[in-house]
Motif scaffolding. Structure first.
Motif, PDB file in Angstrom:
ATOM      1  N   GLU A   1      58.255  45.298  49.321  1.00  0.00           N
ATOM      2  CA  GLU A   1      57.662  45.730  48.131  1.00  0.00           C
ATOM      3  C   GLU A   1      56.774  44.524  47.527  1.00  0.00           C
ATOM      4  OE1 GLU A   1      59.291  46.463  43.557  1.00  0.00           O
ATOM      5  OE2 GLU A   1      60.852  46.677  45.318  1.00  0.00           O
ATOM      6  N   LEU A   2      55.662  44.986  46.927  1.00  0.00           N
ATOM      7  CA  LEU A   2      54.885  43.946  46.462  1.00  0.00           C
ATOM      8  C   LEU A   2      55.445  43.775  45.069  1.00  0.00           C
ATOM      9  CD1 LEU A   2      51.197  44.996  47.219  1.00  0.00           C
ATOM     10  CD2 LEU A   2      52.441  42.673  48.012  1.00  0.00           C
ATOM     11  N   PHE A   3      55.741  42.713  44.581  1.00  0.00           N
ATOM     12  CA  PHE A   3      56.355  42.287  43.368  1.00  0.00           C
ATOM     13  C   PHE A   3      55.202  42.245  42.490  1.00  0.00           C
ATOM     14  CE2 PHE A   3      57.721  39.204  39.854  1.00  0.00           C
ATOM     15  CZ  PHE A   3      58.830  40.145  39.566  1.00  0.00           C
ATOM     16  N   ALA A   4      54.334  41.284  42.741  1.00  0.00           N
ATOM     17  CA  ALA A   4      53.147  40.709  41.882  1.00  0.00           C
ATOM     18  C   ALA A   4      51.875  40.581  42.742  1.00  0.00           C
ATOM     19  CB  ALA A   4      53.384  39.827  41.062  1.00  0.00           C
TER      20      ALA A   4
ATOM     21  N   PRO B   1      37.662  38.611  45.000  1.00  0.00           N
ATOM     22  CA  PRO B   1      36.425  38.789  46.000  1.00  0.00           C
ATOM     23  C   PRO B   1      36.639  38.090  47.451  1.00  0.00           C
ATOM     24  CG  PRO B   1      35.508  38.585  44.015  1.00  0.00           C
ATOM     25  CD  PRO B   1      37.176  38.225  43.725  1.00  0.00           C
ATOM     26  N   ASN B   2      37.336  36.731  47.428  1.00  0.00           N
ATOM     27  CA  ASN B   2      37.331  36.258  48.490  1.00  0.00           C
ATOM     28  C   ASN B   2      38.849  35.760  48.927  1.00  0.00           C
ATOM     29  OD1 ASN B   2      37.676  34.190  46.629  1.00  0.00           O
ATOM     30  ND2 ASN B   2      36.688  32.723  47.637  1.00  0.00           N
ATOM     31  N   HIS B   3      39.729  36.049  48.163  1.00  0.00           N
ATOM     32  CA  HIS B   3      41.142  35.811  48.456  1.00  0.00           C
ATOM     33  C   HIS B   3      42.050  36.722  47.673  1.00  0.00           C
ATOM     34  CE1 HIS B   3      40.592  33.252  44.986  1.00  0.00           C
ATOM     35  NE2 HIS B   3      41.994  33.067  44.880  1.00  0.00           N
ATOM     36  N   SER B   4      43.474  36.482  48.294  1.00  0.00           N
ATOM     37  CA  SER B   4      44.263  37.347  47.536  1.00  0.00           C
ATOM     38  C   SER B   4      45.730  36.592  47.310  1.00  0.00           C
ATOM     39  CB  SER B   4      44.730  38.518  48.325  1.00  0.00           C
ATOM     40  OG  SER B   4      43.714  39.406  48.480  1.00  0.00           O
ATOM     41  N   HIS B   5      46.563  36.796  46.213  1.00  0.00           N
ATOM     42  CA  HIS B   5      47.790  36.401  46.017  1.00  0.00           C
ATOM     43  C   HIS B   5      48.752  37.374  45.818  1.00  0.00           C
ATOM     44  CE1 HIS B   5      46.175  32.286  45.051  1.00  0.00           C
ATOM     45  NE2 HIS B   5      45.262  32.939  44.506  1.00  0.00           N
ATOM     46  N   ILE B   6      49.873  37.266  46.621  1.00  0.00           N
ATOM     47  CA  ILE B   6      50.879  38.562  46.469  1.00  0.00           C
ATOM     48  C   ILE B   6      52.204  37.525  46.058  1.00  0.00           C
ATOM     49  CG2 ILE B   6      49.707  40.067  47.775  1.00  0.00           C
ATOM     50  CD1 ILE B   6      51.472  39.341  49.988  1.00  0.00           C
ATOM     51  N   ILE B   7      53.242  38.350  45.578  1.00  0.00           N
ATOM     52  CA  ILE B   7      54.684  37.835  45.724  1.00  0.00           C
ATOM     53  C   ILE B   7      55.148  39.194  46.377  1.00  0.00           C
ATOM     54  CG2 ILE B   7      56.865  37.590  44.358  1.00  0.00           C
ATOM     55  CD1 ILE B   7      55.111  36.011  42.211  1.00  0.00           C
TER      56      ILE B   7
ATOM     57  N   ARG C   1      56.852  31.069  37.413  1.00  0.00           N
ATOM     58  CA  ARG C   1      55.513  30.272  37.318  1.00  0.00           C
ATOM     59  C   ARG C   1      54.427  30.706  38.362  1.00  0.00           C
ATOM     60  NH1 ARG C   1      54.887  25.751  39.861  1.00  0.00           N
ATOM     61  NH2 ARG C   1      56.945  26.078  41.170  1.00  0.00           N
ATOM     62  N   HIS C   2      54.909  31.525  39.352  1.00  0.00           N
ATOM     63  CA  HIS C   2      54.180  32.139  40.463  1.00  0.00           C
ATOM     64  C   HIS C   2      53.650  33.357  40.002  1.00  0.00           C
ATOM     65  CE1 HIS C   2      55.782  28.797  42.983  1.00  0.00           C
ATOM     66  NE2 HIS C   2      54.671  28.981  43.812  1.00  0.00           N
ATOM     67  N   THR C   3      54.433  34.183  39.251  1.00  0.00           N
ATOM     68  CA  THR C   3      53.878  35.255  38.627  1.00  0.00           C
ATOM     69  C   THR C   3      52.596  35.198  37.625  1.00  0.00           C
ATOM     70  OG1 THR C   3      55.979  36.447  39.045  1.00  0.00           O
ATOM     71  CG2 THR C   3      54.480  37.497  37.572  1.00  0.00           C
ATOM     72  N   ASP C   4      52.579  34.080  36.926  1.00  0.00           N
ATOM     73  CA  ASP C   4      51.576  33.778  36.033  1.00  0.00           C
ATOM     74  C   ASP C   4      50.469  33.245  36.527  1.00  0.00           C
ATOM     75  OD1 ASP C   4      53.703  34.330  33.748  1.00  0.00           O
ATOM     76  OD2 ASP C   4      53.859  32.004  33.348  1.00  0.00           O
ATOM     77  N   TYR C   5      50.770  32.128  37.521  1.00  0.00           N
ATOM     78  CA  TYR C   5      49.551  31.982  38.453  1.00  0.00           C
ATOM     79  C   TYR C   5      48.764  33.221  39.034  1.00  0.00           C
ATOM     80  CZ  TYR C   5      46.843  29.450  41.673  1.00  0.00           C
ATOM     81  OH  TYR C   5      45.879  29.013  42.516  1.00  0.00           O
TER      82      TYR C   5
END
Length: 146
Positions: free
Chosen positions: A32-35, A40-46, A93-97
């Motif tokens: 599951e994707l949490f966050a 345009p040139n990158h993604s962040h996921i939890i 912290r990572h969700t905020d980021y």
């Protein structure tokens, strides 16, 4: 984090492809994707881990997006950054980021205005107020101090 120097994801359909690929890949492994935020040139996921390793999951996702976007030469850098979240503070912290990232990159002045992130979902769950992560402009008046 997944990053490309070139802006690869420029159109709404590009972000929809990423979303669909994540849902497809994670559906097969009970993940599951949490966050998330897609830029345009990158993604962040939890990611809430499924039954496969993170590396295998990323590989499947990257292959699927590359195929869906008809980019046979590939669009991803070879490596990615992985971090195991250790506790609730680390998760917060990572969700905020993730959610402030479009503001930090100058794509929007308010996190709530960026359409390709999980921020609005978190506002609906009352995890954030709507104005969280907004740029505050301060006007300074007066004479400089020497």
């Amino acid at each position: 984090m997944l990053q490309r120097i070139v802006k690869t994801f420029l159109f709404q359909d590009d972000y929809i492809i990423q979303w669909k690929c994540w849902k497809e890949v994670l559906g097969k492994i009970n993940g599951e994707l949490f966050a998330w935020v897609f830029l345009p040139n990158h993604s962040h996921i939890i990611l809430k881990q499924g039954v496969r390793s993170f590396s295998d999951t990323m590989s499947s996702f990257k292959r699927r997006v590359t195929w869906m976007m008809k980019q046979p030469g590939g669009i991803w850098q070879n490596r990615f950054w992985e971090h195991l979240l250790r506790n609730d503070n680390d998760l917060e912290r990572h969700t905020d980021y993730i959610h402030v990232n479009p503001v930090n990159h100058g794509l929007t002045k308010r996190a709530q205005d960026y359409p390709y992130s999980s921020f609005k979902m978190f506002v609906e769950k009352e995890a954030y107020p709507e104005d969280w992560g907004s740029v505050v402009e301060i006007e300074v008046t007066g004479e400089p101090i020497d």
